[in-house]
Design an enzyme around this catalytic site. Structure first.
Site, PDB file in Angstrom:
ATOM      1  N   HIS A 194      38.004  45.007  32.777  1.00 17.17           N
ATOM      2  CA  HIS A 194      38.854  43.873  32.588  1.00 17.17           C
ATOM      3  C   HIS A 194      38.998  43.688  31.039  1.00 17.17           C
ATOM      4  O   HIS A 194      40.128  43.049  30.382  1.00 17.17           O
ATOM      5  CB  HIS A 194      38.228  42.554  32.739  1.00 17.17           C
ATOM      6  CG  HIS A 194      38.247  42.296  34.425  1.00 17.17           C
ATOM      7  ND1 HIS A 194      38.186  41.132  34.779  1.00 17.17           N
ATOM      8  CD2 HIS A 194      38.447  43.188  35.401  1.00 17.17           C
ATOM      9  CE1 HIS A 194      38.462  41.227  36.356  1.00 17.17           C
ATOM     10  NE2 HIS A 194      38.530  42.716  36.434  1.00 17.17           N
TER      11      HIS A 194
ATOM     12  N   HIS B 115      36.137  50.183  43.387  1.00 11.88           N
ATOM     13  CA  HIS B 115      35.337  49.246  44.527  1.00 11.88           C
ATOM     14  C   HIS B 115      34.592  49.876  45.388  1.00 11.88           C
ATOM     15  O   HIS B 115      34.129  49.561  46.416  1.00 11.88           O
ATOM     16  CB  HIS B 115      36.661  48.489  45.298  1.00 11.88           C
ATOM     17  CG  HIS B 115      37.483  47.573  44.423  1.00 11.88           C
ATOM     18  ND1 HIS B 115      38.420  47.040  45.295  1.00 11.88           N
ATOM     19  CD2 HIS B 115      37.209  47.144  43.444  1.00 11.88           C
ATOM     20  CE1 HIS B 115      38.912  45.919  44.410  1.00 11.88           C
ATOM     21  NE2 HIS B 115      38.252  46.082  43.453  1.00 11.88           N
TER      22      HIS B 115
END
Length: 758
Positions: free
Chosen positions: A129, A291
Site C-alpha cells: 500500500h 494473497h
C-alpha cells in the site's frame, strides 16, 4: 492487495474531470452579490473556511496555487541541507537490519497480536500500500518518499490499521536512525517478510529519501471515504486517478461499488493495475502472490465499534487510529476491512496454494461477521487454520476480486498456467513485486545497497559510459563547431529543452540522458517539432561522427544535444553584453530503441509546456495551471520558473515559431525584455477575439497591437506573487542577475537526470 474497501482546483491535477464545471482558474473574483463592504458598489468575495482562520484560498478559491513549487523546502527538513542519505546509508549493516526486521516479524506483541504468530502478512500489505499509490499518468504516488506516514494516506480506509505496522517497526527505525529512511523501511519490511516465509525475492534497492510534509496530490473529487463520483459510466472512471473509489489503493474488494460480481471487478482490476504500469500477468502474479499470505480482518461491524482514523483521533491516541471497542479490539477481534478471509492453509509459508484452492472449489456468496460480501467454498472441509486458536479450522474463503482471476478469460489462462507451473509463478511474482516497490525510483543508478539486480526495461536503462570523456579543449572546439553549423539559437535551445525537459521529478523518468528525444515516441511528439528536430539531430549527428572519428575522447549525442543548447545560451548572453560559461558535465550515453518501451514513454508526452508556449489542441485546462504543474515536474521553484520563461521567450523557444510572448525587438539575445515590456505602462491587454488563450498588448494612445502573448505570459503580470518576481527581473539593475539566474536554472533542467552528479 487490499484489506478494505472540490470543485475546480487551481492545480493541474484533477482538472479533466472538472472541466465541465468551468475554468479552473477564475480571472474574476468569486463574489457575493448584495453583501456589505466598505464600498457597496463593489461585491465582496465570500470566504469558505469552515470555522478556521481564513486564508487567501478561502477568499479566492480559484487563485493560482504556487505552493507546490516550495513543498518540502530545506526549511522543513530537520536533518539540514548538508545531510546526505547515501553517505549515512553506507554506514548501515544491511544484514543486521534484516535480522532485526525478522525479529519484529516473529515476535507477537500483546497490544497488537500477530496473525498466526507472524506479522508477515501485515508487513506485505504495508509495503504494497505504500508503493501501490503510484500512477503512470503523472508519476505521482508510490513509496519513494515515505508519504504513507502523513495525511491523507495514513488515514485512508484502505490503510486501516497499517498505523500499527509502522508502530511495530519504530524500534528498528529508532535503532538505526538516519542510516535507514522510513521510505526504505516501509517497503523493505514487506520484502523481508516474503523472504522470512520462504519466498525468493528478485532483489531490493535502497535509496528512497524521506519527505517531511505530504505531497499535494489530487486523489479524486469525492468528499467522502470510498466515494465513487469518479465513475463516468458503469465501466469507466475518470483519468488521472489510480483507484476506483476515494481512499482505496486499487479496487473495492467486494466488487465495483460493492457489487459482488467477479467479472465486473476484473474490468476495473485491469484498468487500475494498468494505471500503475502492470500488465495482466503481473496483475495476476501480484494478487495471487500477495494473497498467499496472511488474512483480512472483519470480526465485527466497524460502524458500531471502530473509532476515527489517525488524523481525526484525539491527542492521547498519539497517532494511532481506528481504535476498536469490539471485545479486545485486536487479534481475533480485529476489524479492518470488515472482510474475514484467509486465502490458504499455509498463511505464513510461500506456496502455490492460492491457485490450488481457487480452482479446487465452487464458490458461493456469503457475508462476513463484519457485514462484508465475500465468498466461501461450497461443500468444503474446514482446512484453513484459525489465526489465534490452533484447535479451530475454517472453510476456504475468497474475495470477489480473487474470483476475478478465475472468471475473467485472460486472467484465468494466466492463473491456470501458474497453477500448473509453480516456478513460473514464483518468478513472475518476484519480478512484479520488485517492480511494484521500485517503479517510482527512476534508473538503477539511484539505487543503493548490495541486492540490486540488473536493470529492467521498465527502468528505462541507458548504456554505461564506454569511452573517454571530453575535456575543456574538446568542449570549446565542439561549441565552435555547433555555432558554425548554421543552426539557429532557437533551434539549438528548443532541441536541448525538448531532450531535458521530458524529465518528471515525481518518478524520475525522462530527461536528456539516453538522448531518447531521437527515438520513438519522443521524436514524433508535436511539442518537439518533429521536422525541426530531425534537422537539428542530423546536423549534430554529423558533428558527433566527425569528432568521434578523430580518435581519443568521444561524445555521446545525449551530451552533444545539451552542449549545443548551452553554447547557444552563451552566445545569446554574449550578444546581450555578458560573458558566461554554462556548466557542462559530460557522461550521458545514448539509449537504443530496444532499450525504450514506446508505450511506457508515451505517458511522458506533455499536454502542455508553458516554457515553449505549447498547449495541446483541445486541452481544456488553463495553460497557467499546467505551467505550474510542468514546473513542479521539473522540480523548479517559482523564481526559477519565472526566469526560465523570460529567457526562453527571448531565445524564441516557442513551438512552431510562435511569436506569442516574444516581447522583444532583439529576439535571440538573452535580455530581460520579456519582463520590462510585460510590465510597461502605457499599454493594455485585450483577449484575442479570434484565438483562445491569446492576448494582445495594445498601445494606450494609438490602440495598435504591439505584442501578442498567451495566458502563460500574462500570468506573470496578473498573479501578485509572480508579478513580484517579474518586477525583480524587470528592474534596471537586474540585467546581469537575469542572465546569471537563467543560466543556473537552465543548467538545473539540463542535469535533472544526472543522479551521478549528486
Amino acid at each position: 492487495m487490499s484489506d478494505t474497501q472540490d470543485n475546480a482546483p487551481a492545480s493541474a491535477q484533477g482538472v479533466d474531470q472538472k472541466a465541465a464545471a468551468g475554468c479552473p482558474v477564475a480571472h474574476d473574483s468569486v463574489t457575493a452579490h448584495g453583501s456589505e463592504s466598505e464600498s457597496p458598489a463593489i461585491d465582496s468575495p465570500t470566504p469558505h473556511s469552515g470555522g478556521r482562520p481564513r486564508t487567501n484560498r478561502d477568499w479566492w478559491p480559484n487563485q493560482l496555487d504556487l505552493s507546490v513549487l516550495s513543498t518540502n523546502s530545506a526549511k522543513v527538513n530537520p536533518l539540514g541541507e548538508d545531510f546526505a542519505y547515501a553517505k549515512e546509508f553506507a554506514k548501515l549493516d544491511v544484514e543486521a537490519l534484516k535480522r532485526d526486521i525478522v525479529e519484529v516479524l516473529t515476535t507477537s506483541q500483546d497490544w497488537w497480536p500477530a496473525d498466526f504468530g507472524h506479522y508477515g502478512g501485515l508487513m506485505i500489505r504495508l509495503s504494497w500500500h505504500a508503493a501501490g499509490t503510484y500512477r503512470i499518468d503523472d508519476g505521482r504516488g508510490g513509496a519513494g518518499d515515505g508519504g504513507q506516514r502523513f495525511a491523507p494516506l495514513n488515514s485512508w480506509p484502505d490503510n486501516v490499521n497499517l498505523d500499527k505496522a509502522r508502530r511495530l517497526l519504530w524500534p528498528v527505525k529508532q535503532k538505526y536512525g538516519q542510516k535507514i529512511s522510513w521510505a526504505d523501511l516501509l517497503v523493505l519490511a514487506g520484502n523481508v517478510a516474503l523472504e522470512s516465509m520462504g519466498f525468493k525475492t528478485f532483489g531490493f534497492g535502497f535509496g528512497r529519501e524521506d519527505v517531511w510534509e505530504p505531497e499535494e496530490i489530487f486523489w479524486g473529487s469525492e468528499d467522502t471515504w470510498v466515494g465513487d463520483e469518479r465513475y463516468v459510466s458503469e465501466k469507466e472512471f475518470v483519468a488521472g486517478v489510480g483507484a476506483t473509489e476515494m481512499g482505496l489503493i486499487y479496487v473495492n474488494p467486494e466488487g465495483p461499488r460493492g457489487n459482488a460480481d467477479p467479472a465486473a471487478a476484473a474490468h476495473f482490476i485491469r484498468e487500475t493495475f494498468r494505471r500503475m504500469a502492470m500488465d495482466d500477468e503481473e496483475t495476476v502474479a501480484l494478487i495471487a502472490g500477495g494473497h498467499t499470505f496472511g488474512k483480512t480482518h472483519g470480526a465485527g461491524i466497524a460502524d458500531d465499534h471502530v473509532g476515527p482514523e489517525p488524523e481525526a483521533a484525539p491527542l492521547e491516541a498519539q497517532g494511532l487510529g481506528w481504535m476498536s471497542s469490539y471485545a479486545s479490539g485486536a487479534g481475533a477481534d480485529a476489524i479492518s476491512s470488515g472482510l474475514e478471509v484467509t486465502w490458504t492453509d499455509r498463511p505464513t509459508q510461500w506456496s502455490n496454494r492460492f491457485f490450488e484452492i481457487l480452482f479446487a472449489y465452487e464458490w458461493e456468496l456469503t457475508t462476513s461477521p463484519g457485514g462484508a460480501k465475500q465468498w466461501v467454498a461450497k461443500d468444503a472441509e474446514a482446512i484453513i487454520p484459525d489465526a489465534y486458536d490452533a484447535a479451530k479450522k475454517h472453510k476456504p474463503t475468497m474475495l470477489t476480486t480473487d474470483l476475478s482471476l478465475r472468471v475473467d478469460p485472460a486472467y484465468e489462462r494466466i492463473s491456470r498456467r501458474f497453477l500448473e507451473n509453480p516456478d513460473e509463478f514464483a518468478l513472475a511474482f518476484a519480478k512484479a513485486w520488485y517492480k511494484l516497490l521500485h517503479r517510482d525510483m527512476g534508473p538503477v543508478s539511484r539505487f543503493l545497497g548490495p541486492w540490486v539486480p540488473e536493470p529492467q526495461l521498465w527502468q528505462d536503462p541507458v548504456p554505461a559510459v564506454d569511452h573517454a570523456l571530453v575535456g575543456d579543449a574538446d568542449i570549446a572546439a565542439l561549441k565552435a563547431k555547433v555555432l558554425q553549423s548554421g543552426l539557429t539559437t532557437a533551434q539549438l535551445v528548443s532541441t536541448a529543452w525538448a531532450s531535458a525537459a521530458s524529465f518528471r521529478h515525481t518518478d524520475r523518468r525522462g530527461g536528456a540522458n539516453g538522448a531518447r528525444v531521437r527515438l520513438e515516441p519522443q521524436r514524433g511528439w508535436e511539442v518537439n517539432q518533429p521536422e525541426q528536430l530531425a534537422t537539428v539531430l542530423t546536423t549534430l549527428e554529423g558533428i558527433q561522427r566527425e569528432f568521434n572519428a578523430a580518435g581519443g575522447t568521444k561524445i555521446s549525442l545525449a551530451d552533444l544535444i545539451v552542449l549545443a543548447g548551452s553554447a547557444a545560451v552563451e552566445k545569446a548572453a554574449r550578444d546581450a553584453g555578458f560573458e558566461v560559461t554554462v556548466p557542462f558535465h559530460p557522461g550521458r550515453t545514448d539509449a537504443t530503441q530496444e532499450q525504450t518501451d514506446v508505450e511506457s514513454f508515451q505517458v511522458l508526452e506533455p499536454r502542455a509546456d508553458g516554457f515553449r508556449n505549447y498547449l495541446r489542441p483541445g486541452e481544456k485546462a488553463q495553460p497557467e495551471v499546467l505551467l505550474v504543474d510542468r514546473a513542479y515536474m521539473l522540480n523548479l521553484t517559482a523564481p526559477e520558473m519565472t526566469v526560465l520563461i523570460g529567457g526562453l521567450r527571448a531565445l524564441e523557444a516557442n513551438v512552431g515559431g510562435s511569436r506569442h510572448g516574444v516581447l522583444t525587438d532583439r529576439p535571440g539575445v538573452l535580455t530581460n525584455d520579456f519582463f520590462t515590456n510585460l510590465l510597461a505602462l502605457g499599454t493594455r491587454w485585450k483577449a484575442s477575439e479570434s484565438t483562445e488563450h491569446v492576448y494582445e498588448i495594445r498601445d494606450l494612445a494609438t490602440d495598435t497591437v504591439k505584442w501578442t502573448a498567451s495566458a502563460v505570459d500574462l500570468i506573470f503580470g496578473s498573479n501578485s506573487q509572480l508579478r513580484a518576481l517579474a518586477e525583480v527581473y524587470a528592474s534596471e539593475d537586474a540585467r546581469e542577475k537575469f542572465v546569471t539566474d537563467f543560466v543556473a536554472a537552465w543548467t538545473k533542467v539540463m542535469e535533472l537526470d544526472r543522479f551521478d552528479l549528486a
